[in-house]
Design a protein around this motif. Structure first.
Motif, PDB file in Angstrom:
ATOM      1  N   PHE A 135      -5.312  -7.202  -4.079  1.00 32.10           N
ATOM      2  CA  PHE A 135      -6.612  -7.860  -4.233  1.00 32.10           C
ATOM      3  C   PHE A 135      -6.452  -9.384  -4.166  1.00 32.10           C
ATOM      4  O   PHE A 135      -7.230 -10.066  -3.508  1.00 32.10           O
ATOM      5  N   ARG A 171       1.301   6.595  -6.913  1.00 33.12           N
ATOM      6  CA  ARG A 171       0.222   7.548  -7.208  1.00 33.12           C
ATOM      7  C   ARG A 171       0.721   8.986  -7.093  1.00 33.12           C
ATOM      8  O   ARG A 171       0.377   9.831  -7.923  1.00 33.12           O
ATOM      9  N   ASP A 218      -2.002   0.630 -10.177  1.00 33.71           N
ATOM     10  CA  ASP A 218      -3.067  -0.334 -10.481  1.00 33.71           C
ATOM     11  C   ASP A 218      -2.562  -1.769 -10.402  1.00 33.71           C
ATOM     12  O   ASP A 218      -3.279  -2.662  -9.945  1.00 33.71           O
ATOM     13  N   ARG A 272      -2.436  -2.664  -6.822  1.00 32.78           N
ATOM     14  CA  ARG A 272      -3.808  -2.879  -6.341  1.00 32.78           C
ATOM     15  C   ARG A 272      -4.252  -4.308  -6.648  1.00 32.78           C
ATOM     16  O   ARG A 272      -4.865  -4.973  -5.812  1.00 32.78           O
ATOM     17  N   GLU A 273      -3.929  -4.808  -7.837  1.00 31.25           N
ATOM     18  CA  GLU A 273      -4.299  -6.181  -8.216  1.00 31.25           C
ATOM     19  C   GLU A 273      -3.591  -7.211  -7.339  1.00 31.25           C
ATOM     20  O   GLU A 273      -4.179  -8.218  -6.952  1.00 31.25           O
ATOM     21  N   ARG A 321       2.276   1.672  -3.425  1.00 28.93           N
ATOM     22  CA  ARG A 321       1.212   2.133  -4.323  1.00 28.93           C
ATOM     23  C   ARG A 321       0.957   3.630  -4.136  1.00 28.93           C
ATOM     24  O   ARG A 321       0.802   4.375  -5.112  1.00 28.93           O
ATOM     25  N   GLN A 322       0.934   4.088  -2.885  1.00 27.21           N
ATOM     26  CA  GLN A 322       0.722   5.514  -2.627  1.00 27.21           C
ATOM     27  C   GLN A 322       1.869   6.343  -3.217  1.00 27.21           C
ATOM     28  O   GLN A 322       1.641   7.427  -3.758  1.00 27.21           O
ATOM     29  N   ALA A 346      -8.435  -0.013   3.573  1.00 24.99           N
ATOM     30  CA  ALA A 346      -8.386  -1.411   3.157  1.00 24.99           C
ATOM     31  C   ALA A 346      -9.620  -2.142   3.666  1.00 24.99           C
ATOM     32  O   ALA A 346     -10.090  -1.866   4.760  1.00 24.99           O
ATOM     33  N   LEU A 359      -9.033  -2.033  -1.880  1.00 26.58           N
ATOM     34  CA  LEU A 359      -8.631  -0.698  -1.449  1.00 26.58           C
ATOM     35  C   LEU A 359      -9.655   0.329  -1.904  1.00 26.58           C
ATOM     36  O   LEU A 359     -10.200   0.229  -3.002  1.00 26.58           O
ATOM     37  N   ASP A 401      -9.793   4.512  -2.129  1.00 27.10           N
ATOM     38  CA  ASP A 401      -9.061   5.768  -1.976  1.00 27.10           C
ATOM     39  C   ASP A 401     -10.049   6.871  -1.634  1.00 27.10           C
ATOM     40  O   ASP A 401     -11.033   7.083  -2.340  1.00 27.10           O
ATOM     41  N   ILE A 415       0.835  -1.204   0.000  1.00 24.16           N
ATOM     42  CA  ILE A 415       0.000   0.000   0.000  1.00 24.16           C
ATOM     43  C   ILE A 415       0.868   1.250   0.000  1.00 24.16           C
ATOM     44  O   ILE A 415       0.605   2.210  -0.737  1.00 24.16           O
ATOM     45  N   THR A 417      -6.002   6.071   1.922  1.00 20.43           N
ATOM     46  CA  THR A 417      -6.418   4.760   1.437  1.00 20.43           C
ATOM     47  C   THR A 417      -6.967   3.933   2.581  1.00 20.43           C
ATOM     48  O   THR A 417      -6.398   3.895   3.670  1.00 20.43           O
TER      49      THR A 417
END
Length: 92
Positions: A73, A57, A66, A69-70, A53-54, A88, A79, A81, A50, A86
């Motif tokens: 998942f 972004r 993305d 994120r997968e 990922r942030q 969870a 997630l 936003d 996470i 973010t």
């Protein structure tokens, strides 16, 4: 579009094209959420993903975000936003 004379298949194709532009998630199945999980209570590996990922972004690397994120998942978490950050959610 709903009240148009277009065939259903054309309406469906049009909605999916809109989905590509707007990113509404119409092309993905609905997944029920079990419960929201505080970030501090997530497994360390998921927390690290996470954070990465942030970072992506913030840098504008949305494709990388993305992809992460997968991965998250597949580990059983969705997630969301928000303006506050973010969140969870555990996925059954």
């Amino acid at each position: 579009l709903v009240k148009s004379d277009y065939p259903s298949s054309t309406k469906h194709a049009t909605l999916l094209k809109w989905e590509n532009v707007l990113g509404l998630g119409l092309d993905k199945p609905f997944v029920p959420v079990e419960e929201e999980v505080a970030l501090k209570n997530l497994p360390p590996e998921v927390r690290e993903l996470i954070e990465k990922r942030q970072e992506f972004r913030r840098e504008g690397n949305f494709r990388g975000a993305d992809e992460i994120r997968e991965v998250i998942f597949k580990k059983g978490y969705g997630l969301v936003d928000t303006q506050e950050g973010t969140r969870a959610q555990r996925i059954p």
